[in-house]
Design an enzyme around this catalytic site. Structure first.
Site, PDB file in Angstrom:
ATOM      1  N   LYS A  38       0.861  -1.185   0.000  1.00  0.00           N
ATOM      2  CA  LYS A  38       0.000   0.000   0.000  1.00  0.00           C
ATOM      3  C   LYS A  38       0.890   1.224   0.000  1.00  0.00           C
ATOM      4  O   LYS A  38       2.042   1.153   0.441  1.00  0.00           O
ATOM      5  CB  LYS A  38      -0.896   0.002   1.251  1.00  0.00           C
ATOM      6  CG  LYS A  38      -2.098   0.912   1.158  1.00  0.00           C
ATOM      7  CD  LYS A  38      -3.314   0.220   0.551  1.00  0.00           C
ATOM      8  CE  LYS A  38      -4.459   1.182   0.365  1.00  0.00           C
ATOM      9  NZ  LYS A  38      -5.694   0.509  -0.049  1.00  0.00           N
ATOM     10  N   ASP A  45      -7.099   4.500  -4.296  1.00  0.00           N
ATOM     11  CA  ASP A  45      -7.716   4.379  -2.970  1.00  0.00           C
ATOM     12  C   ASP A  45      -8.314   5.761  -2.702  1.00  0.00           C
ATOM     13  O   ASP A  45      -8.569   6.522  -3.653  1.00  0.00           O
ATOM     14  CB  ASP A  45      -6.674   3.977  -1.909  1.00  0.00           C
ATOM     15  CG  ASP A  45      -7.305   3.598  -0.562  1.00  0.00           C
ATOM     16  OD1 ASP A  45      -7.867   2.501  -0.450  1.00  0.00           O
ATOM     17  OD2 ASP A  45      -7.263   4.409   0.387  1.00  0.00           O
TER      18      ASP A  45
HETATM   19  P1  NDP Z   1     -12.867   8.027  -2.356  1.00  0.00           P
HETATM   20  O1  NDP Z   1     -11.792   9.011  -2.169  1.00  0.00           O
HETATM   21  O2  NDP Z   1     -13.438   7.799  -3.698  1.00  0.00           O
HETATM   22  O3  NDP Z   1     -14.079   8.337  -1.356  1.00  0.00           O
HETATM   23  C1  NDP Z   1     -13.901   8.393   0.023  1.00  0.00           C
HETATM   24  C2  NDP Z   1     -15.206   8.797   0.685  1.00  0.00           C
HETATM   25  O4  NDP Z   1     -15.050   8.710   2.098  1.00  0.00           O
HETATM   26  C3  NDP Z   1     -15.579  10.240   0.401  1.00  0.00           C
HETATM   27  O5  NDP Z   1     -16.974  10.390   0.461  1.00  0.00           O
HETATM   28  C4  NDP Z   1     -14.869  10.988   1.550  1.00  0.00           C
HETATM   29  O6  NDP Z   1     -15.461  12.243   1.856  1.00  0.00           O
HETATM   30  C5  NDP Z   1     -15.062  10.019   2.698  1.00  0.00           C
HETATM   31  N1  NDP Z   1     -13.940  10.149   3.637  1.00  0.00           N
HETATM   32  C6  NDP Z   1     -12.626   9.970   3.371  1.00  0.00           C
HETATM   33  N2  NDP Z   1     -11.870  10.199   4.454  1.00  0.00           N
HETATM   34  C7  NDP Z   1     -12.724  10.534   5.420  1.00  0.00           C
HETATM   35  C8  NDP Z   1     -12.558  10.865   6.788  1.00  0.00           C
HETATM   36  N3  NDP Z   1     -11.347  10.910   7.367  1.00  0.00           N
HETATM   37  N4  NDP Z   1     -13.663  11.154   7.508  1.00  0.00           N
HETATM   38  C9  NDP Z   1     -14.881  11.124   6.932  1.00  0.00           C
HETATM   39  N5  NDP Z   1     -15.098  10.799   5.628  1.00  0.00           N
HETATM   40  C10 NDP Z   1     -14.040  10.500   4.903  1.00  0.00           C
HETATM   41  O7  NDP Z   1     -12.289   6.652  -1.752  1.00  0.00           O
HETATM   42  P2  NDP Z   1     -12.784   5.161  -2.008  1.00  0.00           P
HETATM   43  O8  NDP Z   1     -14.259   5.125  -2.177  1.00  0.00           O
HETATM   44  O9  NDP Z   1     -11.920   4.567  -3.044  1.00  0.00           O
HETATM   45  O10 NDP Z   1     -12.378   4.460  -0.632  1.00  0.00           O
HETATM   46  C11 NDP Z   1     -13.255   4.383   0.495  1.00  0.00           C
HETATM   47  C12 NDP Z   1     -12.800   3.282   1.434  1.00  0.00           C
HETATM   48  O11 NDP Z   1     -12.793   2.027   0.730  1.00  0.00           O
HETATM   49  C13 NDP Z   1     -11.377   3.429   1.987  1.00  0.00           C
HETATM   50  O12 NDP Z   1     -11.345   2.868   3.289  1.00  0.00           O
HETATM   51  C14 NDP Z   1     -10.552   2.572   1.053  1.00  0.00           C
HETATM   52  O13 NDP Z   1      -9.360   2.140   1.650  1.00  0.00           O
HETATM   53  C15 NDP Z   1     -11.519   1.421   0.829  1.00  0.00           C
HETATM   54  N6  NDP Z   1     -11.274   0.613  -0.370  1.00  0.00           N
HETATM   55  C16 NDP Z   1     -11.253   1.181  -1.611  1.00  0.00           C
HETATM   56  C17 NDP Z   1     -11.072   0.384  -2.718  1.00  0.00           C
HETATM   57  C18 NDP Z   1     -11.159   0.928  -4.100  1.00  0.00           C
HETATM   58  O14 NDP Z   1     -11.145   0.125  -5.037  1.00  0.00           O
HETATM   59  N7  NDP Z   1     -11.281   2.227  -4.312  1.00  0.00           N
HETATM   60  C19 NDP Z   1     -10.807  -1.060  -2.593  1.00  0.00           C
HETATM   61  C20 NDP Z   1     -10.933  -1.573  -1.238  1.00  0.00           C
HETATM   62  C21 NDP Z   1     -11.130  -0.736  -0.183  1.00  0.00           C
HETATM   63  P3  NDP Z   1     -14.728  13.577   1.325  1.00  0.00           P
HETATM   64  O15 NDP Z   1     -14.922  13.575  -0.146  1.00  0.00           O
HETATM   65  O16 NDP Z   1     -15.439  14.657   2.045  1.00  0.00           O
HETATM   66  O17 NDP Z   1     -13.290  13.442   1.740  1.00  0.00           O
END
Ligand code: NDP
Length: 444
Positions: free
Chosen positions: A125, A165
């Protein structure tokens, strides 16, 4: 002191001030107790000490120039944790909260997740404390180019293949791929999540969210439940959340709430996903804009308040430790029967305990969000073959993989005396393949 406790103490001592990493290691190692009992040779050969020490950690300077001509400096990370079963594989996260401990926790989880997919990929990662929010396209491009100008020497199609991510989507992958190709003069599948015109795979964008719903569907089916007619709450509104909502709706669920880090929206008549996609994917704006389009919906400026909305199924898809014990108790008392983690480690250990003690069907992220990395591995296969599968072919493979992960985790839980506990089952099933490979490869 037991072998597991000894190794835990060692990890805490050697990695001070990294609470998320300690949390992830503790959760995995404690569920391995019954396996360690059956395999005393693991202790003799220091297997857990080796498993909890990354093979390599790279930290580097990322200098870039902003639109005002000012020099900015961020910190870049890549943790190559374990390559026993394949090249390192795992996403890059760009978020101001990123530090070494967070990247280590994510890389450690990734080892078992990748193993669970049944595909030949090791765990890694990376990321940076760079905040993409509010940056221009030009700034994003210059940052990504600077980031890959150092990272390129540590990665490669057969060495380490990063993906997206939090904060890293198709745009960022595109800029990084362009710079990598330019430096290396090689057109190879070094990153996944690429655009469809230059080596990307169909379904990669949808994979984590769709995969989550396929997994949860299988888990609840075993108890005679289904998405059809269920009320669902999904936290986040990023890549994972959006496509989890899309698939849940396709299976007949009513999704009533979504969030971003500012707050959540509640739309009792059902979230209109095309509006969310417009706000988040096209305009890159905040979720409160939703009420401009749908005034009957409510906006609340507390991100964690989303768990107060009554639902049958909760899908946390935002970030680590976003769902605590109180939120878990509220979900239980509101009649929620299933929780499927789309994010990595979104529930605190106390919240997980509440779910397990109350008979909630619970799937840990390392099992239920593995669809993203699974399709990334399929993207690697297509790149190696110089060939592309159709949407239907990739989607069918994804579904198959998710159903198999559910079966493997359930069977491991049963075999080791924890029937129905997918936390234990996923950890054991993911661990066994990596442990076998490490034992076969000698002390490395
Ligand atoms: P994105 O950046 O596309 O979206 C993240 C979302 O979560 C946004 O709505 C963001 O809000 C919110 N968010 C992020 N950080 C925080 C925080 N500290 N507090 C509150 N809200 C938060 O990311 P992904 O959808 O890709 O990833 C989401 C989760 O899924 C993560 O845990 C990631 O590790 C996991 N994941 C992702 C994969 C992928 O293929 N993308 C695969 C497996 C797991 P805002 O826009 O306001 O920051």
């Amino acid at each position: 002191m037991s072998y597991v406790d000894n190794v835990l103490q060692r990890v805490i001592k050697l990695n001070p001030a990294e609470p998320e990493f300690h949390q992830a290691v503790k959760e995995v190692l404690e569920s391995l107790e019954p396996v360690i009992e059956r395999h005393p040779e693991y202790e003799q050969l220091g297997l857990l000490e080796r498993l909890t020490e990354p093979e390599r950690q790279v930290i580097f300077r990322v200098p870039w120039v902003d639109d005002n001509g000012n020099v900015q400096v961020n910190r870049g990370f890549r943790v190559q944790f374990n390559s026993a079963i394949g090249p390192y594989k795992g996403g890059l996260r760009f978020h101001p909260s990123v530090n070494l401990g967070i990247i280590k926790f994510l890389a450690f989880e990734q080892i078992f997740k990748n193993s669970l997919t049944g595909l030949p990929i090791g765990g890694g990662k990376g990321g940076s404390d760079f905040d993409p929010k509010g940056k221009s396209d030009g700034e994003i491009m210059r940052f990504c180019q600077s980031f890959i100008t150092e990272l390129y020497r540590h990665i490669g199609a057969d060495t380490d293949v990063p993906a997206g991510d939090i904060g890293v989507g198709a745009r960022e992958i595109g800029y990084m791929y362009g710079q990598y190709k330019r430096i290396r003069n090689a057109y190879e599948g070094v990153l996944t999540g690429k655009g469809l015109t230059y080596g990307g795979s169909l379904v990669r964008k949808e994979a984590t969210g769709y995969g989550l719903v396929y997994f949860v569907d299988e888990m609840i089916k075993a108890k005679g439940k289904s998405f059809e007619g269920s009320t669902v709450v999904v936290s986040g509104s990023g890549n994972v959340a959006i496509y989890a909502v899309e698939k849940a709706q396709a299976l007949g669920a009513k999704v009533v709430a979504m969030s971003d880090s500012g707050g959540y929206i509640y739309d009792p008549s059902g979230i209109r996903l095309d509006t969310i996609k417009l706000i988040k994917e096209v305009q890159r704006k905040r979720i409160y804009e939703y009420t401009e389009y749908h005034p009957e919906a409510e906006y609340h400026d507390s991100f964690t308040g989303i768990w107060n909305i009554p639902c049958d199924i909760a899908l946390p898809c935002a970030t680590q430790n976003e769902l605590d014990k109180q939120a878990a108790l509220t979900l239980v008392s509101n009649g929620c029967f299933a929780v499927g983690e789309g994010a990595n480690m979104p529930s605190t250990p106390e919240a997980v305990e509440v779910f397990l003690n109350n008979g909630i069907l619970f799937s840990p992220g390392k099992a239920s969000n593995a669809g993203g990395v699974a399709v990334s591995a399929l993207e690697m296969s297509q790149n190696s073959m110089r060939y592309s599968w159709s949407f239907e072919e990739v989607d069918a493979k994804l579904k198959d993989i998710m159903v198999n992960i559910y079966r493997r985790a359930s069977e491991a839980a049963r075999e080791y005396g924890h029937e129905g506990n997918l936390v234990v089952g996923a950890n054991i099933a993911g661990f066994m393949k990596v442990a076998d490979a490490m034992m076969a490869q000698g002390i490395v």
